[in-house]
Design an enzyme around this catalytic site. Sequence first.
Site, PDB file in Angstrom:
ATOM      1  N   LYS A   1      37.623  38.571  46.451  1.00 49.29           N
ATOM      2  CA  LYS A   1      38.215  37.943  45.262  1.00 49.29           C
ATOM      3  C   LYS A   1      38.046  36.445  45.282  1.00 49.29           C
ATOM      4  CE  LYS A   1      41.331  41.465  43.651  1.00 49.29           C
ATOM      5  NZ  LYS A   1      42.624  41.845  43.095  1.00 49.29           N
TER       6      LYS A   1
ATOM      7  N   LYS B   1      33.882  49.984  44.453  1.00 50.29           N
ATOM      8  CA  LYS B   1      34.986  50.851  44.008  1.00 50.29           C
ATOM      9  C   LYS B   1      35.325  50.569  42.535  1.00 50.29           C
ATOM     10  CE  LYS B   1      39.250  48.390  44.553  1.00 50.29           C
ATOM     11  NZ  LYS B   1      40.670  48.551  44.479  1.00 50.29           N
TER      12      LYS B   1
ATOM     13  N   LYS C   1      40.302  48.007  38.045  1.00 49.62           N
ATOM     14  CA  LYS C   1      40.801  47.745  36.697  1.00 49.62           C
ATOM     15  C   LYS C   1      40.494  46.327  36.251  1.00 49.62           C
ATOM     16  CE  LYS C   1      45.368  48.026  38.636  1.00 49.62           C
ATOM     17  NZ  LYS C   1      45.619  46.940  39.584  1.00 49.62           N
TER      18      LYS C   1
END
Length: 333
Positions: free
Chosen positions: A116, A198, A201
């Site tokens: 991230k 993966k 969302k």
Amino acid sequence: MEKENKKVSFSGIQPSGDLTIGNYLGAIKNWVSMQKDYESFYCIVDLHAITVRQDPKELRSRTLKNLAIYIASGLDPVKNTLFIKSHVPAHSEAAWLLNCFSYTGELGRMTQFKDKSQKIGESVSVGLFTYPVLMAADILLYNTNVVPVGNDQKQHVELSRDIAIRFNNLYGQTFVVPEPLIAGSGARIMDLQNPEKKMSKSVENPNAYILILDSPNIIRKKINRAVTDDYAEVRYTEDQPGISNLINILSTITNVSQEDIVKRYEGLGYAGFKSDVAEALVEELAPVQNRIKELLDDKSYLEKIYSESAEKANYIANKTLRKMQKKIGLVLR
Ligand code: ATP
Ligand code: LTN
């Protein structure tokens, strides 16, 4: 009496985007199957979501939507404590205390932080860095035995174990040392456009994920567009990650093994297979979607659930927090 002997399960999902079938198959469905056997706490981790920028209005509405999704997916709000993390201030306070027992080296090694922060660059928040410590606080406050999560969260649960053991070694037995509980084939649902990653969302391209609330036609379209390969054979192998992912989705929903699915589609190509995956998803999600809509129309019911749950969660969390404060040497009042 019987309840007291049950092991404790704790988990949570961030309201950082609308929930996907990755969250549903990799986490929530697993929680539902555990509810008879565990004393369970399932949290909407709003304080984790704000480690990256959120729109206030959306964050508020998604937090309630997630609670409705938990209940609509089959979590009994009486048997399970379903709560919103910011309603239990002990989490923030315990996280500060645990920050002082966590090492920058170990936090810097967390894959989620590395991924991230790479995406965000310079303005990555301190909160994102200490995110796993807040997660350790969540888990340790409830004397948790098991943490049912998808595979991507295993590293964070292992860090919670390390922190618990470190604290126990310094101050004597304080925390239960938790174990991760990783679901079977649902443990890692992959991105439909990039099946090496993966399903998440918070990615840009909506064709990459299927939302729990996607309409039947959108589900059909997204499965139809899911990336496959040129083999034209339904096989469960590493060099067919797209098809293997669809096999996993079908297997998790229908409880049919990967091998049996492969046998069933031998020599049949991809079109029929994809359409069966889509229909299985549509059928699985339809009753959940209906119930979510009903619950969202009954805000006072949702309010009652999160208020009662917060009371129970506060009671337990405050007990552990006081124990921590006492052991560390803070003056209790
Ligand atoms: P974000 O994209 O905002 O980082 P996320 O979609 O990865 O979030 P989380 O809130 O981080 O979702 O995860 C909630 C739970 O859902 C965790 O237990 C996580 O392991 C599980 N989960 C999330 N995505 C998947 C997936 N693709 N497959 C299986 N489980 C998943
Ligand atoms: N980081 C987790 C969400 C989470 C969590 C927890 C999961 C926050 N606190 C405690 C299990 C236990 C994630 O899934 N991204």
